[in-house]
Design a protein around this motif. Structure first.
Motif, PDB file in Angstrom:
ATOM      1  N   ASP A 106       8.220   6.017  -7.263  1.00 28.69           N
ATOM      2  CA  ASP A 106       8.517   6.083  -5.803  1.00 28.69           C
ATOM      3  C   ASP A 106       7.419   5.283  -4.906  1.00 28.69           C
ATOM      4  N   GLU A 107       6.249   4.916  -5.612  1.00 30.71           N
ATOM      5  CA  GLU A 107       5.284   4.014  -4.958  1.00 30.71           C
ATOM      6  C   GLU A 107       5.923   2.769  -4.805  1.00 30.71           C
ATOM      7  N   GLU A 108       6.912   2.244  -5.716  1.00 32.96           N
ATOM      8  CA  GLU A 108       7.484   0.903  -5.740  1.00 32.96           C
ATOM      9  C   GLU A 108       8.425   0.920  -4.343  1.00 32.96           C
ATOM     10  N   ILE A 109       9.109   1.849  -4.207  1.00 33.83           N
ATOM     11  CA  ILE A 109      10.055   2.074  -2.993  1.00 33.83           C
ATOM     12  C   ILE A 109       9.192   2.060  -1.731  1.00 33.83           C
ATOM     13  N   GLU A 110       8.099   2.834  -1.729  1.00 32.79           N
ATOM     14  CA  GLU A 110       7.200   2.858  -0.671  1.00 32.79           C
ATOM     15  C   GLU A 110       6.648   1.490  -0.258  1.00 32.79           C
ATOM     16  N   THR A 111       6.509   0.529  -1.273  1.00 29.27           N
ATOM     17  CA  THR A 111       5.718  -0.750  -1.178  1.00 29.27           C
ATOM     18  C   THR A 111       7.070  -1.542  -0.489  1.00 29.27           C
ATOM     19  N   ILE A 112       8.088  -1.439  -0.979  1.00 23.83           N
ATOM     20  CA  ILE A 112       9.206  -2.364  -0.404  1.00 23.83           C
ATOM     21  C   ILE A 112       9.583  -2.054   0.894  1.00 23.83           C
ATOM     22  N   ASN A 113       9.511  -0.521   1.177  1.00 24.52           N
ATOM     23  CA  ASN A 113       9.466  -0.155   2.695  1.00 24.52           C
ATOM     24  C   ASN A 113       8.722  -0.984   3.497  1.00 24.52           C
ATOM     25  N   PRO A 198      -2.619   3.612  -8.150  1.00 23.09           N
ATOM     26  CA  PRO A 198      -3.031   2.845  -7.001  1.00 23.09           C
ATOM     27  C   PRO A 198      -3.139   1.140  -7.413  1.00 23.09           C
ATOM     28  N   ASP A 199      -3.983   0.898  -8.150  1.00 20.53           N
ATOM     29  CA  ASP A 199      -3.970  -0.624  -8.802  1.00 20.53           C
ATOM     30  C   ASP A 199      -2.855  -1.339  -9.043  1.00 20.53           C
ATOM     31  N   SER A 200      -2.099  -0.561  -9.653  1.00 17.64           N
ATOM     32  CA  SER A 200      -0.642  -1.443  -9.966  1.00 17.64           C
ATOM     33  C   SER A 200       0.264  -1.380  -8.651  1.00 17.64           C
ATOM     34  N   GLN A 201      -0.114  -0.533  -7.991  1.00 18.17           N
ATOM     35  CA  GLN A 201       0.912  -0.702  -6.533  1.00 18.17           C
ATOM     36  C   GLN A 201       0.134  -1.819  -5.710  1.00 18.17           C
ATOM     37  N   LYS A 202      -1.197  -1.820  -5.715  1.00 20.29           N
ATOM     38  CA  LYS A 202      -1.717  -2.960  -5.101  1.00 20.29           C
ATOM     39  C   LYS A 202      -1.376  -4.388  -5.442  1.00 20.29           C
ATOM     40  N   ILE A 203      -1.348  -4.480  -6.716  1.00 16.65           N
ATOM     41  CA  ILE A 203      -0.926  -5.815  -7.466  1.00 16.65           C
ATOM     42  C   ILE A 203       0.500  -6.206  -7.094  1.00 16.65           C
ATOM     43  N   ILE A 227      -2.499 -10.981   4.189  1.00 12.77           N
ATOM     44  CA  ILE A 227      -3.223  -9.884   4.825  1.00 12.77           C
ATOM     45  C   ILE A 227      -3.833  -8.926   3.899  1.00 12.77           C
ATOM     46  N   THR A 228      -4.579  -8.080   4.198  1.00  9.89           N
ATOM     47  CA  THR A 228      -5.426  -6.990   3.210  1.00  9.89           C
ATOM     48  C   THR A 228      -4.481  -5.713   3.359  1.00  9.89           C
ATOM     49  N   LEU A 229      -4.228  -5.446   2.199  1.00  7.42           N
ATOM     50  CA  LEU A 229      -3.287  -4.091   2.038  1.00  7.42           C
ATOM     51  C   LEU A 229      -4.288  -2.874   1.496  1.00  7.42           C
ATOM     52  N   ASP A 230      -4.115  -1.723   2.545  1.00  8.42           N
ATOM     53  CA  ASP A 230      -4.835  -0.665   2.158  1.00  8.42           C
ATOM     54  C   ASP A 230      -3.869   0.465   1.536  1.00  8.42           C
ATOM     55  N   TYR A 231      -4.174   0.879   0.418  1.00  6.91           N
ATOM     56  CA  TYR A 231      -3.457   2.096  -0.422  1.00  6.91           C
ATOM     57  C   TYR A 231      -4.448   3.025  -0.768  1.00  6.91           C
TER      58      TYR A 231
END
Length: 231
Positions: A106-113, A198-203, A227-231
């Motif tokens: 789900d986190e991957e889909i959130e990132t693509i969104n 979270p680390d994987s999502q950020k990478i 840009i800097t992303l906040d997760y």
């Protein structure tokens, strides 16, 4: 005299083909000519227990043979109905290939969104599932409206050579970065989030943003900045 006129008319009709200045090299043609070389070199590296060398071989293959090749006009079936044609896209785009058999976090889909929202109007995000429409639809419920979800089952794939190479070239998931001129800018053969921490999502997010930023800057389509992303 009549024969002479007919000959002139025939030459005029054929001249666009006889004297065409279109020397574009298309992705599927470059791939067909050179993929065996890449596969052989990769297989050798794996047999020699040097799997990390495969990435180096791929980067060389991409830069020497595939980068800047042209994408043929692809007519893609949307899960929601209708079609999207790549030649009618007026911005750079990402073509992300997927298969519903591979579970998406789900986190991957959130990132693509989030990426599709951030680059709305600048970059088109297309997620292509190699499945039937009904199966693809179940896998895509959580994508937002700024992500175009399409599908191609094997029956359609087999009758469309230009489309089939996007599945059978490097497997799934893969992301093809395509510039505004419909040229391949980059290919990410590992376009997925490794796990849900979270680390994987950020990478994953940072790597994708970096790829898009370079895509935009390379063609001067945008003053895109990191840009800097906040997760």
């Amino acid at each position: 005299m009549i024969l002479k006129k007919l000959l002139i008319l025939l030459i005029c009709a054929l001249s666009p083909h006889l004297f065409s200045q279109d020397d574009k090299i298309y992705f599927e043609d470059a791939l067909a000519q050179n993929l065996r070389k890449f596969n052989n070199q990769s297989d050798l590296a794996i047999r020699n227990k040097m799997p990390n060398e495969v990435d180096t071989i791929f980067n060389s293959f991409l830069n020497n043979y595939l980068k800047n090749t042209y994408v043929s006009d692809l007519r893609l079936k949307k899960v929601s109905g209708g079609y999207i044609q790549t030649d009618q896209i007026n911005t750079p785009f990402l073509l992300i290939t997927k298969n519903s058999a591979i579970i998406q976090a789900d986190e991957e889909i959130e990132t693509i969104n989030a990426i599709s929202d951030y680059y709305k109007g600048q970059v088109e995000i297309i997620v292509m599932f190699w499945d039937r429409q009904d199966i693809a639809k179940k896998s895509t419920r959580n994508y937002n409206k700024n992500v175009t979800v399409v599908y191609a089952d094997e029956r359609y794939n087999n009758s469309n050579r230009a489309l089939s190479v996007y599945k059978h070239s490097f497997g799934v998931p893969t992301c093809f970065y395509v510039n505004k001129n419909k040229q391949i800018f980059d290919i990410d053969r590992k376009f997925f989030q490794r796990n849900s921490n979270p680390d994987s999502q950020k990478i994953f997010a940072e790597r994708t943003h970096k790829g898009i930023t370079e895509l935009l800057v390379s063609h001067e389509d945008s003053a895109a900045q990191s840009i800097t992303l906040d997760y």
